[in-house]
Motif scaffolding. Structure first.
Motif, short mmCIF file in Angstrom:
data_model
loop_
_atom_site.label_atom_id
_atom_site.label_comp_id
_atom_site.label_asym_id
_atom_site.label_seq_id
_atom_site.Cartn_x
_atom_site.Cartn_y
_atom_site.Cartn_z
N VAL A 113 0.38 -12.27 7.67
CA VAL A 113 1.02 -11.45 6.36
C VAL A 113 2.20 -12.29 6.10
O VAL A 113 3.01 -12.53 7.06
N GLU A 114 2.40 -12.55 4.89
CA GLU A 114 3.36 -13.11 4.13
C GLU A 114 4.59 -12.44 4.13
O GLU A 114 5.72 -12.56 4.31
N ALA A 115 4.18 -11.03 3.42
CA ALA A 115 5.06 -10.05 3.29
C ALA A 115 4.56 -8.57 3.15
O ALA A 115 3.47 -8.72 3.05
N LEU A 116 5.24 -7.70 3.39
CA LEU A 116 4.78 -6.32 3.21
C LEU A 116 5.63 -5.42 2.29
O LEU A 116 6.76 -5.52 2.25
N VAL A 117 4.68 -4.62 1.37
CA VAL A 117 5.35 -3.59 0.42
C VAL A 117 5.00 -2.42 0.96
O VAL A 117 3.44 -2.15 1.08
N SER A 118 5.57 -1.31 1.63
CA SER A 118 5.04 -0.09 2.15
C SER A 118 5.76 1.29 1.58
O SER A 118 6.87 1.37 1.83
N VAL A 119 5.08 1.95 0.92
CA VAL A 119 5.49 3.36 0.53
C VAL A 119 5.73 4.27 1.62
O VAL A 119 4.86 4.42 2.52
N SER A 120 6.55 4.76 1.93
CA SER A 120 7.20 5.79 2.66
C SER A 120 7.61 5.00 4.00
O SER A 120 7.33 5.64 5.16
N GLY A 121 7.49 3.77 4.09
CA GLY A 121 8.23 3.06 5.20
C GLY A 121 7.09 2.71 6.45
O GLY A 121 5.85 2.45 6.17
N TYR A 122 7.65 3.20 7.70
CA TYR A 122 6.94 3.01 8.66
C TYR A 122 5.97 4.14 8.90
O TYR A 122 6.42 5.37 9.46
N LEU A 123 4.75 4.17 8.83
CA LEU A 123 3.71 5.12 9.23
C LEU A 123 2.96 4.93 10.41
O LEU A 123 1.73 5.67 10.50
N ILE A 124 3.20 4.21 11.22
CA ILE A 124 2.44 3.85 12.47
C ILE A 124 2.56 4.98 13.42
O ILE A 124 3.73 5.52 13.78
N SER A 125 1.53 5.45 14.04
CA SER A 125 1.63 6.64 14.97
C SER A 125 0.36 6.66 16.13
O SER A 125 -0.04 5.63 16.06
N GLY A 170 0.86 -1.28 0.00
CA GLY A 170 -0.12 -0.01 0.04
C GLY A 170 0.95 1.32 0.11
O GLY A 170 2.12 1.31 0.05
N PHE A 171 0.29 2.50 -0.24
CA PHE A 171 0.82 3.81 -0.28
C PHE A 171 -0.14 4.57 0.77
O PHE A 171 -1.49 4.65 0.59
N ASP A 172 0.41 5.85 1.20
CA ASP A 172 -0.35 6.53 1.86
C ASP A 172 -1.22 5.95 2.96
O ASP A 172 -0.74 5.14 3.65
N TRP A 173 -2.74 6.26 3.10
CA TRP A 173 -3.33 5.63 3.98
C TRP A 173 -3.31 4.02 3.90
O TRP A 173 -3.44 3.23 4.69
N GLY A 174 -3.23 3.40 2.66
CA GLY A 174 -2.97 1.93 2.40
C GLY A 174 -1.74 1.75 3.21
O GLY A 174 -1.79 0.50 3.58
N ALA A 175 -0.69 2.40 3.08
CA ALA A 175 0.81 1.86 3.49
C ALA A 175 0.76 1.80 5.06
O ALA A 175 1.00 0.99 5.81
#
Length: 337
Positions: free
Chosen positions: A160-172, A141-146
């Motif tokens: 989750v088998e694997a993760l692809v995340s635009v802009s990396g770690y977005l947990i806040s 995902g990207f943005d909200w999806g990431a």
């Protein structure tokens, strides 16, 4: 614009061979285009999942390895109009859902709060997987999806088998959101403060498409999308719950709106900034005009197999739509980590 290239970090030696073997992935997906324009993704399937009746597109073999692609704001499933067919052509079962407040996704009850908090959006992904009887999937995902993809990977790694995340770690968290940023950084979040006002809510409701187009232009300043491309995605913003979800999401981040009690325990766990242990590839565009952390700031949050890729050549905030071949390659490679 210069040709898009990769810049890799911690690249596995065998990855070059995989790239060469998959060099034909775009041509394999050529039926998904017409006169050079990607055919739109159609959310022609629906399923009850938790609080929602989710509209989603599905491509590829029903018994294929599952990939779930999550869009951001203010975009829609057509961010993956080229990525999804490429993955399907490689044998993956690809699920592309409209998030709550977008497209054909609807709340099952008029009484359910129109809640945009992060834990709610991530829980929608788990509810969708449960409804489709999908035990494990690669999530990108990207943005909200990431953000949602990262939360699912952090809280439910067994799914989750694997993760692809635009802009990396977005947990806040709301607590983290209380910390002031330097003025230049705060300026990038202008729309968050706009949505904090009644004027902002009314303005977004009145000018939703104009607002979204401005965000696209600011977030991807070198992406020369045409009106047809924008209009195709903007139609998903006409969802009756869209404005409420967007406004609540940004007000929640500032602590100006409450979440639902049923998500409180999840938000407490997320406030601890948990590490992500699943195999991950993070992505950044070299021309991302939206607020985003530097890769070095989040690399340590990924404690499993991990790579970072920077897409160069003017790629902005929406890499799956701006660099679809490279994004599809990242998803394929993540499934093989």
């Amino acid at each position: 614009m210069q040709p898009i290239k990769y810049r890799f970090t911690r690249l596995a030696p065998w990855l070059l061979a995989v790239q060469c073997a998959l060099a034909g992935v775009a041509s394999a997906a050529s039926p998904a285009t017409h006169a050079g324009t990607p055919l739109p993704l159609v959310a022609d399937k629906r399923i009850d999942a938790g609080d929602l009746n989710i509209g989603y597109a599905e491509l590829g073999p029903s018994r294929g390895e599952v990939v779930i692609l999550l869009h951001g704001w203010p975009y829609d499933i057509n961010s993956y109009a080229e990525v999804a067919p490429q993955l399907a052509a490689r044998g993956y079962r690809v699920i592309v859902p409209h998030l709550r407040g977008y497209g054909s996704t609807r709340f099952r009850s008029a009484d359910t709060p129109r809640n945009g908090e992060p834990a709610a959006l991530a829980s929608d992904v788990i509810a969708l997987m449960d409804a489709l009887k999908i035990q494990r999937a690669t999530i990108a995902g990207f943005d909200w999806g990431a953000r949602s993809a990262g939360i699912v990977a952090a809280l439910w790694p067994e799914r989750v088998e694997a993760l692809v995340s635009v802009s990396g770690y977005l947990i806040s968290s709301q607590e983290a959101g209380k910390t002031p940023l330097p003025p230049q950084a705060e300026l990038q979040w202008w729309y968050q403060y706009y949505f904090a006002t009644d004027r902002g809510r009314a303005g977004y409701a009145q000018y939703t498409h104009d607002f979204a187009k401005q965000i696209w232009q600011l977030a991807s300043p070198q992406w020369k999308f045409d009106d047809a491309t924008f209009d195709r995605s903007a139609a998903a913003l006409d969802n009756p719950d869209h404005v409420a979800i967007v406004v609540h999401n940004y007000r929640w981040r500032l602590g100006l709106a409450e979440g639902e009690p049923k998500y409180a325990a999840l938000e407490q766990r997320l406030a601890q900034a948990p590490a992500i242990t699943v195999p991950t590839i993070t992505i950044e565009g070299d021309a991302n005009g939206a607020p985003h952390p530097l890769p070095a700031a989040y690399a340590a949050k990924f404690t499993g197999k991990y790579e970072h890729r920077t897409f160069t050549g003017g790629v902005g905030h929406n890499p799956p739509q701006e660099a679809p071949r490279e994004f599809a390659q990242a998803v394929i490679d993540a499934t093989r980590l």
